[in-house]
Design a protein around this motif. Structure first.
Motif, mmCIF file in Angstrom:
data_model
loop_
_atom_site.group_PDB
_atom_site.id
_atom_site.type_symbol
_atom_site.label_atom_id
_atom_site.label_comp_id
_atom_site.label_asym_id
_atom_site.label_seq_id
_atom_site.Cartn_x
_atom_site.Cartn_y
_atom_site.Cartn_z
ATOM 1 N N SER A 86 -2.490 -57.852 43.576
ATOM 2 C CA SER A 86 -1.075 -58.152 43.772
ATOM 3 C C SER A 86 -0.277 -56.901 44.109
ATOM 4 C CB SER A 86 -0.502 -58.816 42.513
ATOM 5 O OG SER A 86 -0.611 -57.954 41.390
ATOM 6 N N PHE A 87 0.841 -57.093 44.817
ATOM 7 C CA PHE A 87 1.761 -55.996 45.164
ATOM 8 C C PHE A 87 1.055 -54.855 45.900
ATOM 9 C CE2 PHE A 87 3.770 -58.066 41.517
ATOM 10 C CZ PHE A 87 5.086 -58.199 41.949
ATOM 11 N N CYS A 88 0.237 -55.190 46.883
ATOM 12 C CA CYS A 88 -0.476 -54.154 47.641
ATOM 13 C C CYS A 88 -0.073 -54.115 49.111
ATOM 14 C CB CYS A 88 -1.991 -54.370 47.541
ATOM 15 S SG CYS A 88 -2.683 -53.951 45.925
ATOM 16 N N GLY A 89 0.851 -54.966 49.537
ATOM 17 C CA GLY A 89 1.265 -54.981 50.931
ATOM 18 C C GLY A 89 0.184 -55.471 51.880
ATOM 19 N N LEU A 90 -0.769 -56.225 51.371
ATOM 20 C CA LEU A 90 -1.897 -56.684 52.189
ATOM 21 C C LEU A 90 -1.467 -57.761 53.181
ATOM 22 C CD1 LEU A 90 -4.623 -56.949 49.407
ATOM 23 C CD2 LEU A 90 -4.408 -55.158 51.141
ATOM 24 N N VAL A 91 -2.007 -57.690 54.377
ATOM 25 C CA VAL A 91 -1.736 -58.695 55.402
ATOM 26 C C VAL A 91 -2.969 -59.550 55.682
ATOM 27 C CG1 VAL A 91 0.064 -57.337 56.505
ATOM 28 C CG2 VAL A 91 -2.298 -57.061 57.255
ATOM 29 N N LYS A 92 -4.106 -59.130 55.110
ATOM 30 C CA LYS A 92 -5.345 -59.847 55.391
ATOM 31 C C LYS A 92 -6.281 -59.752 54.186
ATOM 32 C CE LYS A 92 -8.964 -60.169 58.937
ATOM 33 N NZ LYS A 92 -9.536 -59.536 60.171
ATOM 34 N N ILE A 93 -6.976 -60.842 53.913
ATOM 35 C CA ILE A 93 -7.966 -60.851 52.842
ATOM 36 C C ILE A 93 -9.347 -60.667 53.462
ATOM 37 C CG2 ILE A 93 -8.974 -62.189 50.954
ATOM 38 C CD1 ILE A 93 -6.384 -63.736 50.802
ATOM 39 N N PRO A 94 -10.136 -59.731 52.958
ATOM 40 C CA PRO A 94 -11.490 -59.550 53.507
ATOM 41 C C PRO A 94 -12.309 -60.835 53.392
ATOM 42 C CG PRO A 94 -10.921 -57.743 52.039
ATOM 43 C CD PRO A 94 -9.855 -58.778 51.872
ATOM 44 N N THR A 95 -13.043 -61.155 54.441
ATOM 45 C CA THR A 95 -13.871 -62.365 54.418
ATOM 46 C C THR A 95 -14.991 -62.253 53.391
ATOM 47 O OG1 THR A 95 -15.202 -61.461 56.216
ATOM 48 C CG2 THR A 95 -13.379 -62.910 56.822
ATOM 49 N N SER A 96 -15.310 -61.024 52.978
ATOM 50 C CA SER A 96 -16.363 -60.842 51.973
ATOM 51 C C SER A 96 -15.959 -61.400 50.618
ATOM 52 C CB SER A 96 -16.735 -59.359 51.829
ATOM 53 O OG SER A 96 -15.633 -58.582 51.394
ATOM 54 N N ILE A 97 -14.732 -61.883 50.516
ATOM 55 C CA ILE A 97 -14.311 -62.515 49.266
ATOM 56 C C ILE A 97 -15.208 -63.712 48.950
ATOM 57 C CG2 ILE A 97 -12.627 -64.160 50.248
ATOM 58 C CD1 ILE A 97 -10.797 -63.319 47.857
ATOM 59 N N SER A 98 -15.817 -64.250 49.981
ATOM 60 C CA SER A 98 -16.717 -65.395 49.789
ATOM 61 C C SER A 98 -17.949 -65.038 48.969
ATOM 62 C CB SER A 98 -17.156 -65.949 51.146
ATOM 63 O OG SER A 98 -17.909 -64.969 51.863
ATOM 64 N N LYS A 99 -18.251 -63.742 48.833
ATOM 65 C CA LYS A 99 -19.427 -63.293 48.104
ATOM 66 C C LYS A 99 -19.186 -63.204 46.597
ATOM 67 C CE LYS A 99 -21.562 -62.532 52.038
ATOM 68 N NZ LYS A 99 -22.682 -63.381 52.487
ATOM 69 N N LEU A 100 -17.944 -63.394 46.170
ATOM 70 C CA LEU A 100 -17.613 -63.248 44.742
ATOM 71 C C LEU A 100 -17.986 -64.523 44.003
ATOM 72 C CD1 LEU A 100 -14.166 -61.426 45.080
ATOM 73 C CD2 LEU A 100 -16.431 -60.421 44.737
ATOM 74 N N SER A 101 -19.262 -64.685 43.770
ATOM 75 C CA SER A 101 -19.793 -65.947 43.247
ATOM 76 C C SER A 101 -19.495 -66.195 41.768
ATOM 77 C CB SER A 101 -21.308 -65.994 43.465
ATOM 78 O OG SER A 101 -21.942 -64.866 42.875
#
Length: 535
Positions: free
Chosen positions: A279-294
């Protein structure tokens, strides 16, 4: 003071009977009884919560002491004789006014626990490195700026708590702490983290939040036992790719850093991660590797600049809590419906115009916050959320609810302030578990009489609408404790009566209800007589 409570008598008795345990805590002592140094048999001495401002120089006579507790006094210094307590294992001086430690502290070769938090210590003596048995060192909330490199000699040290100081750096000595499991440096002034941190091979928790770090050394990936890494509130603009190699991590907190962009493969190998905060990081995009967080259960990516979520978000099926509030989301991907273990969903403060019908697949959902969006309607599939307890829809543009909305049988809280509702569906009366119903600042002109069926209702707020007549059935709500009907053009009850408060309104409605029941009974009797005459 009776003999039982007189500290001097207690000390005298302890001397005669060669006591090993003595507790003089919470006795408002300003000075210790002079003869306490004669109780040389003591193994444990407890003096916490007094008003002691000094200790006798001959304290060292108590050479058998193993535990000494002096917390919550007014001590400003130690006598040098403290170094004579060669058997001491635990020393607790929390919440005093100490500014330093005597060099003789280094003689306490058996000391394993030293608690010094909430003092005013500015420096540590070099001799502290002689405490070869020390396992826990707590120096939180002092005034330390620098640490002596001799701390690196504490090879048995397992916990080092340095929170709330003014420390600017850790030297290479930190890499010598091979037994260190927990290092807490939150709320200091660190600008750099020495690469030697990577040699702390036993480290499981590393707390670095609220410093001024601009980068993380790549050697951090060598901490293969690390389960918790907290970096909130620093000045990190990037993350090392090596972070992806930390497969033991369970908790990763990166919030409140100016990251804006993070490596796409950063989450590729974090298979044990259960909580992630971006949160509160100024991010504009989420890495697609988030799918690996099983294994991920809690994900907070609120207060960023996302306009969309990647379809891969739907592969994080283990997530229980998802916080997406205060972004720029205009829609949700259909894959969102795959999150069937999700229990709490926060989408407040986005730009959502609609919800996908797949929202109905979130079968475990209990809390959903959709406030402050641009929703004009809800999909009928929402009634499939049979575990939903709390639904927040404030500050939207919703004109009506689905006709089958009453099928949300588990709903306890429904808040829809500042929408555009003109009517409420009759089957709302089926929400027998509902405890709070807030419909403030809509465009309601009437309420259905079925509202009287909400047997669990405790709060009803329909203020700032266009209601002219309240249904008498509201008086049936026996659990109601909060009622607000103000700022409506009421005729029944009259506006002036409504201003007198809930009791006046309920009294009026109860009277109306009794009259209504009498009229119904009267009609039924009349109908019965007419039927008899016809027979």
């Amino acid at each position: 003071m009776t003999e039982e409570l007189d500290p001097e008598k207690i000390v005298e008795r302890a001397t005669k009977s060669k006591e090993t345990y003595l507790d003089l805590s919470r006795r408002n002592l300003h000075k210790l009884p002079p003869d306490i140094i004669r109780v040389t048999s003591l193994v444990e001495l407890y003096l916490y919560e007094n008003k002691l401002d000094e200790l006798p120089e001959k304290l060292g006579n108590l050479s058998k002491l193993i535990r000494l507790s002096l917390s919550e006094n007014h001590l400003t210094s130690f006598p040098n004789s403290i170094g004579k307590l060669k058997h001491l294992q635990m020393l607790d001086v929390r919440h005093n006014k100490l500014t330093s430690l005597p060099k003789s502290i280094g003689n306490l070769s058996n000391l394993s626990k030293l608690y010094m938090r909430f003092n005013q210590v500015t420096t540590l003596p070099k001799t502290i490195g002689n405490l070869k048995s020390l396992m826990i060192l707590s120096l939180r909330q002092n005034k330390l700026v620098q640490l002596p490199p001799q701390l690196g000699k504490l090879r048995s040290l397992s916990v080092l708590d340095l929170r709330y100081n003014q420390i600017t750096e850790l030297g290479p000595w930190v890499g010598s702490l091979g037994s260190l499991k927990i290092l807490d440096l939150r709320y200091n002034k660190l600008t750099v983290l020495d690469p030697a941190i990577g040699r702390c091979s036993s480290l499981t928790k590393l707390q670095l939040s609220y410093n001024s770090l601009t980068e993380i050394p790549t050697t951090i990936s060598n901490l293969d036992k690390l389960t918790e890494l907290a970096l909130e509130g620093n000045k990190l603009k990037s993350l090392p790719n090596e972070l992806s190699e930390m497969s033991s991590l369970k908790l990763l907190i990166l919030s409140r850093n100016p990251l804006q962009l993070i490596p796409n493969e950063i989450f590729s190998n974090l298979k044990n991660l259960t909580e992630l905060n971006l949160s509160f990081c100024g991010l504009v995009k989420i890495p697609t590797s988030i799918s690996k967080l099983s294994s991920l259960q809690r994900l907070d990516i609120s207060n960023n600049e996302f306009e969309e979520l990647p379809p891969e978000i739907g592969q994080v099926t283990s997530v229980h809590e998802l916080n997406l509030n205060e972004n720029q989301l205009q829609s949700l991907p259909v894959e969102f419906g795959n999150l069937n273990r999700l229990r709490e969903l926060n989408l407040e403060g986005n730009l959502l115009h609609s919800l996908p019908i797949e929202i109905g697949q979130l079968s475990s959902l209990r809390k959903m916050n959709l406030s402050d969006n641009k929703l004009s309607q809800l999909p009928t599939e929402i009634i499939k959320l049979q575990q939903l307890h709390e639904l927040l829809l404030n500050d939207n543009k919703i004109k009506k609810l689905p006709t089958n909305f009453g099928d949300l049988s588990s709903l306890k809280v429904l808040k829809m302030e500042e929408n555009r509702l003109r009517t409420v569906p009759k089957n709302l009366g089926k929400l027998v578990s509902l405890e709070s119903l807030v419909l403030t600042a809509n465009r309601l002109e009437t309420l259905p009489r079925e509202i009287g069926l909400l047997s669990s209702l405790k709060e009803l707020n329909v203020a700032e609408n266009q209601i002219t007549v309240l249904p008498p059935e509201i008086a049936l709500l026996s659990n109601l404790t909060e009622l607000d009907v103000l700022d409506n053009p009421l005729r029944s009850p009259p506006e002036e009566l409504a201003e007198e408060g809930p009791d006046a309104v309920l009294g009026f409605l109860a009277h109306q209800l009794r009259q209504k029941i009498k009229e119904i009974e009267k009609k039924m009797k009349k109908q019965g007589r007419e039927d008899s005459d016809q027979d």
